[in-house]
Design a protein around this motif. Structure first.
Motif, PDB file in Angstrom:
ATOM      1  N   ALA A 193       0.822  -1.210   0.000  1.00 29.47           N
ATOM      2  CA  ALA A 193       0.000   0.000   0.000  1.00 29.47           C
ATOM      3  C   ALA A 193       0.858   1.263   0.000  1.00 29.47           C
ATOM      4  N   GLY A 194       2.129   1.158   0.442  1.00 25.92           N
ATOM      5  CA  GLY A 194       2.997   2.328   0.503  1.00 25.92           C
ATOM      6  C   GLY A 194       3.726   2.606  -0.790  1.00 25.92           C
ATOM      7  N   SER A 195       3.503   1.797  -1.820  1.00 23.88           N
ATOM      8  CA  SER A 195       4.182   2.012  -3.104  1.00 23.88           C
ATOM      9  C   SER A 195       3.164   1.891  -4.228  1.00 23.88           C
ATOM     10  N   ASP A 196       3.647   2.167  -5.481  1.00 22.21           N
ATOM     11  CA  ASP A 196       2.760   2.106  -6.650  1.00 22.21           C
ATOM     12  C   ASP A 196       3.072   0.929  -7.562  1.00 22.21           C
ATOM     13  N   ILE A 197       3.964   0.041  -7.134  1.00 24.17           N
ATOM     14  CA  ILE A 197       4.295  -1.071  -8.015  1.00 24.17           C
ATOM     15  C   ILE A 197       3.110  -2.012  -8.149  1.00 24.17           C
ATOM     16  N   PRO A 198       2.976  -2.714  -9.279  1.00 22.19           N
ATOM     17  CA  PRO A 198       1.880  -3.676  -9.454  1.00 22.19           C
ATOM     18  C   PRO A 198       1.958  -4.762  -8.390  1.00 22.19           C
ATOM     19  N   VAL A 199       0.769  -5.227  -7.994  1.00 20.97           N
ATOM     20  CA  VAL A 199       0.668  -6.263  -6.978  1.00 20.97           C
ATOM     21  C   VAL A 199      -0.133  -7.424  -7.553  1.00 20.97           C
ATOM     22  N   MET A 200       0.396  -8.647  -7.351  1.00 20.79           N
ATOM     23  CA  MET A 200      -0.320  -9.854  -7.769  1.00 20.79           C
ATOM     24  C   MET A 200      -0.836 -10.554  -6.506  1.00 20.79           C
ATOM     25  N   LEU A 201      -2.176 -10.723  -6.412  1.00 19.96           N
ATOM     26  CA  LEU A 201      -2.794 -11.435  -5.295  1.00 19.96           C
ATOM     27  C   LEU A 201      -3.136 -12.835  -5.763  1.00 19.96           C
ATOM     28  N   ARG A 202      -2.547 -13.832  -5.115  1.00 17.35           N
ATOM     29  CA  ARG A 202      -2.752 -15.223  -5.517  1.00 17.35           C
ATOM     30  C   ARG A 202      -3.481 -15.979  -4.415  1.00 17.35           C
ATOM     31  N   GLY A 203      -4.479 -16.757  -4.813  1.00 18.83           N
ATOM     32  CA  GLY A 203      -5.251 -17.522  -3.843  1.00 18.83           C
ATOM     33  C   GLY A 203      -6.464 -18.153  -4.490  1.00 18.83           C
ATOM     34  N   THR A 212      -7.212   3.081  -8.558  1.00 15.18           N
ATOM     35  CA  THR A 212      -6.643   1.739  -8.649  1.00 15.18           C
ATOM     36  C   THR A 212      -7.527   0.895  -9.555  1.00 15.18           C
ATOM     37  N   LEU A 213      -6.896   0.171 -10.475  1.00 17.51           N
ATOM     38  CA  LEU A 213      -7.612  -0.740 -11.358  1.00 17.51           C
ATOM     39  C   LEU A 213      -7.278  -2.161 -10.924  1.00 17.51           C
ATOM     40  N   PHE A 214      -8.327  -2.890 -10.508  1.00 21.52           N
ATOM     41  CA  PHE A 214      -8.153  -4.270 -10.042  1.00 21.52           C
ATOM     42  C   PHE A 214      -8.621  -5.210 -11.145  1.00 21.52           C
ATOM     43  N   ILE A 244      -2.078  -0.618 -10.714  1.00 17.55           N
ATOM     44  CA  ILE A 244      -2.594  -1.901 -11.186  1.00 17.55           C
ATOM     45  C   ILE A 244      -2.424  -2.953 -10.097  1.00 17.55           C
ATOM     46  N   ILE A 245      -3.547  -3.598  -9.734  1.00 19.03           N
ATOM     47  CA  ILE A 245      -3.532  -4.758  -8.844  1.00 19.03           C
ATOM     48  C   ILE A 245      -4.219  -5.895  -9.593  1.00 19.03           C
ATOM     49  N   THR A 246      -3.615  -7.048  -9.636  1.00 17.56           N
ATOM     50  CA  THR A 246      -4.201  -8.182 -10.341  1.00 17.56           C
ATOM     51  C   THR A 246      -4.376  -9.360  -9.375  1.00 17.56           C
ATOM     52  N   SER A 247      -5.167 -10.312  -9.819  1.00 18.90           N
ATOM     53  CA  SER A 247      -5.371 -11.511  -9.001  1.00 18.90           C
ATOM     54  C   SER A 247      -5.459 -12.719  -9.904  1.00 18.90           C
ATOM     55  N   SER A 248      -5.208 -13.890  -9.296  1.00 19.90           N
ATOM     56  CA  SER A 248      -5.335 -15.138 -10.043  1.00 19.90           C
ATOM     57  C   SER A 248      -5.489 -16.308  -9.079  1.00 19.90           C
ATOM     58  N   ALA A 249      -6.408 -17.198  -9.435  1.00 16.86           N
ATOM     59  CA  ALA A 249      -6.538 -18.449  -8.699  1.00 16.86           C
ATOM     60  C   ALA A 249      -5.862 -19.585  -9.436  1.00 16.86           C
ATOM     61  N   ALA A 250      -5.338 -19.291 -10.628  1.00 15.00           N
ATOM     62  CA  ALA A 250      -4.723 -20.324 -11.459  1.00 15.00           C
ATOM     63  C   ALA A 250      -3.221 -20.405 -11.197  1.00 15.00           C
ATOM     64  N   ASN A 251      -2.630 -21.442 -11.727  1.00 12.90           N
ATOM     65  CA  ASN A 251      -1.177 -21.616 -11.671  1.00 12.90           C
ATOM     66  C   ASN A 251      -0.559 -20.727 -12.746  1.00 12.90           C
ATOM     67  N   LEU A 252       0.017 -19.591 -12.333  1.00  9.04           N
ATOM     68  CA  LEU A 252       0.546 -18.621 -13.302  1.00  9.04           C
ATOM     69  C   LEU A 252       1.708 -19.194 -14.108  1.00  9.04           C
ATOM     70  N   GLU A 253       2.548 -19.964 -13.446  1.00  4.32           N
ATOM     71  CA  GLU A 253       3.703 -20.517 -14.140  1.00  4.32           C
ATOM     72  C   GLU A 253       3.255 -21.493 -15.235  1.00  4.32           C
ATOM     73  N   ARG A 254       2.252 -22.287 -14.951  1.00  5.89           N
ATOM     74  CA  ARG A 254       1.738 -23.188 -15.979  1.00  5.89           C
ATOM     75  C   ARG A 254       1.113 -22.385 -17.120  1.00  5.89           C
ATOM     76  N   ALA A 255       0.403 -21.292 -16.740  1.00  7.54           N
ATOM     77  CA  ALA A 255      -0.215 -20.456 -17.776  1.00  7.54           C
ATOM     78  C   ALA A 255       0.845 -19.861 -18.700  1.00  7.54           C
ATOM     79  N   VAL A 256       2.011 -19.457 -18.135  1.00  6.32           N
ATOM     80  CA  VAL A 256       3.100 -18.938 -18.960  1.00  6.32           C
ATOM     81  C   VAL A 256       3.666 -20.040 -19.839  1.00  6.32           C
TER      82      VAL A 256
END
Length: 662
Positions: A383-393, A447-449, A486-498
């Motif tokens: 919350a103290g910075s503007d870098i993109p955040v990936m929420l995984r769960g 913020t765009l989620f 930018i804040i993003t989220s994913s419930a999938a396996n990102l590494e497999r998606a790549v």
């Protein structure tokens, strides 16, 4: 009244002299029998008459006659009482002969009189008769009980002195009978009387009599029946106006009542249910009516299928107990289909409310689990910075809540928080979302989620990567500089998606510069109690209810569940339990939780094998059903569905298009 003494009477004389006892003007006051085993002595003992061997002891001023059967002329009496008349043996025997000739006629007559008197006094109706002067000359035992007077008290008295309202004098005067006349006596007794005149052979009315009966009990019974009919009509009206289906059976389990709502739900009419066994409406499962009749205890929250359409219902059945005896049972049937529709509408409304409020902070993240606390600590740093955040769960674990908290805790809190589902985005939509988040507030950009980032189409991924790299997008041929978080989220396996080419590798590295993993609820069961208390407080406000807590067994049931839908599923289960609990309840019991868990998902049943179908067509139908069920289970998320089925995202898209599911 003439008092008589009898001396040494033989057996035959005794038999005849018994009739003296029936004559009111004669009374045997003593019997003299100088032999120990004489007949007169036995007669005296049997009839309770004093007996002695010496006649002198009976001679007194109260004796008028002596009947002497001894024949002893030397027998003398002390006749100091001049009023005593001694009848010697010849005269006494003559009297016996005269009485014997009259007894032949008197016996049948007296027998008839005794019979009629017995009948007269044994009938339940009261009877009163008067002579031609209006004086009472007839009064039976039933009349005595109803009026409260004995026969001795009323015989010979005017009828109007006993019953002032009596109509007998009028009947005597007019000679016309009266039937079924209502009358209330002085003691408050209600009677129904019929009166008849009595005529002499020449046609002159010389008396009248009345026959009457107590109708107070009949009137009370009639009033009670009227009240019961009124109550019955009201209860039937209430039952028939209820929107809940109601079924009632007797103690043998045979149907005795159903309401219109029952017919609408089951498709069965009254004629098909009344008098039939309680199992007539069951498609599958046991009869709860019969179980309640057997155990004499209520059964609640049973899932069943009933009726011609196999409707899924929840059944509550209770015994009908009268005077400690089970007389039947009543069942109330709720259609789960309607409840599920209401729950879906409620979930949609809650989602809209939360989307409009969007004011969650880190204080709204409930839990003491170590992994959760690590995630919260990382989110506070983000919350103290503007870098993109990936929420995984996993789905429902709280990724959007974390995104809200990060936005609220950042310098962009005055800007908009916009959530966008990546599955619905195209290039124009992502550009519009970035521009809207940028210009909605002058002081700061928002913020765009982006929810479920792996569902972004390739051209949209390219546009997003361009913005993350340069801070600008190209619209209408001109670059536009933006500063949207930018804040993003994913419930999938990102590494497999790549690896499978679903997610651009460069975009993956840009979005995961700070990655926060949110633990699933099943790994932090110690937080379920805190979450439950917080969710119940929130749901009480939404539903207007007053649930205070859950019982120990209910909490154990919650903590033993796997929670594939995580916190979101916990909230849905609690809301269902609160909706299904008894009205006015202040706690959730184990049965409420079990009922809510059992109704959380639709039930699917296999249909019978159709005729003339190939194996291939049957397999395709089954595959289509599995795809539909899996998509529904994962709320339409294609990446989650692909992971759930163990196939690639491209294969999933191919199959969805093949079966026209998109």
């Amino acid at each position: 009244m003439q008092n008589v003494i009898i001396i040494d009477a033989d057996k035959e004389s005794i038999r005849v002299l018994q009739h003296l006892e029936r004559i009111e003007s004669f009374r045997i006051v003593g019997i003299v029998d100088r032999s120990e085993q004489g007949d007169s002595k036995k007669f005296a003992i049997q009839n309770g008459i004093p007996h002695r061997p010496d006649p002198e002891s009976f001679l007194s001023e109260n004796v008028q006659f002596v009947l002497d059967f001894s024949g002893e002329s030397q027998f003398t009496y002390n006749l100091k009482h001049s009023q005593i008349t001694v009848l010697t043996k010849p005269i006494s025997q003559l009297i016996v002969k005269l009485l014997a000739s009259r007894c032949v006629d008197l016996d049948p007559l007296q027998s008839d009189i005794a019979t009629y008197t017995s009948i007269f006094n044994s009938v339940g109706e009261g009877m009163i008769g008067i002579d031609k002067t209006g004086y009472i000359n007839l009064f039976n035992d039933s009349a005595s009980k109803m009026l409260g007077f004995s026969a001795e008290e009323v015989i010979g008295k005017p009828i109007l002195s006993i019953i002032p309202e009596s109509g007998l004098p009028d009947v005597l005067h007019t000679g016309q009978p009266e039937s079924n006349v209502e009358l209330q006596l002085n003691n408050g007794l209600d009677i129904l009387s019929s009166r008849y005149p009595l005529f002499s052979p020449d046609g002159t009315a010389n008396g009248a009599f009345a026959v009457f009966k107590d109708v107070s009990g009949v009137i009370r019974t009639a009033e009670e029946i009227t009240d019961l009919k009124r109550v019955k009509t009201m209860l039937e009206a209430i039952i028939h106006s209820s929107d809940d289906a109601i079924s009632v059976v007797d103690s043998d389990g045979l149907g005795i009542l159903v309401n219109p709502a029952y017919t609408r739900l089951t498709g069965l009419t009254e004629q098909e249910v009344i008098g039939q066994p309680a199992t007539v409406d069951i498609s599958s499962g046991e009869s709860i009516h019969m179980k309640v009749l057997e155990t004499k205890r209520p059964v609640r929250g049973v899932n069943m299928r009933i009726g011609e359409n196999n409707r899924d219902v929840i059944v509550n059945v209770a015994p009908i107990i009268v005077d400690q005896e089970v007389k039947g049972s009543v069942g109330v049937i709720h259609d789960i289909t309607e409840m599920r529709s209401l729950m879906k509408q409620l979930d949609h409304a809650k989602a809209l409310i939360r989307e409009l409020e969007s004011t969650y902070t880190f204080d709204d993240i409930i839990g003491t689990n170590d992994d959760l606390l690590v995630a919260v600590s990382q989110a506070r740093i983000a919350a103290g910075s503007d870098i993109p955040v990936m929420l995984r769960g996993e789905p429902g674990s709280g990724k959007e809540l974390f995104a809200h908290a990060i936005h609220t805790g950042s310098k962009r809190s005055e800007g908009d928080f916009i959530r966008v589902s990546c599955a619905s985005l195209d290039v124009e939509a992502i550009e519009a979302a970035l521009e809207h988040t940028e210009i909605h507030h002058e002081k700061s950009s928002g913020t765009l989620f982006l929810d479920e980032i792996t569902e972004l189409k390739p051209d949209v991924q390219k546009t997003l990567l361009e913005y993350l790299g340069s801070g600008s997008i190209t619209a209408a041929g001109h670059p536009i500089q933006l500063s949207v978080r930018i804040i993003t989220s994913s419930a999938a396996n990102l590494e497999r998606a790549v690896h499978e080419g679903v997610l651009c590798e460069d975009l993956y590295y840009q979005l995961t510069r700070m990655s926060i993993r949110i633990p699933p609820l099943r790994t932090r069961t110690e937080d379920i109690l805190l979450l439950t208390d917080d969710l119940i407080a929130m749901l009480n406000q939404e539903f207007g209810m007053t649930i205070q807590h859950v019982t120990l067994k209910a909490m154990q049931r919650l903590q033993s569940y796997e929670w594939p839908g995580n916190v979101r599923e916990l909230e849905n289960v609690l809301s269902r339990a609160m909706i299904l609990t008894e009205a006015g309840s202040t706690q959730l019991d184990e049965e409420d939780i079990v009922r809510a868990l059992s109704s959380r998902s639709e039930q699917y049943t296999d249909s019978a094998l159709p005729e003339k179908r190939t194996l291939a067509s049957l397999m395709e139908d089954h595959e289509r059903s599995v795809l539909e069920a899996s998509m529904k289970e994962n709320n339409g998320h294609k990446v989650l569905t692909a992971d759930r089925l163990g196939i690639s995202l491209r294969s999933l898209y191919y199959k969805l298009e093949k079966y026209k599911l998109i």
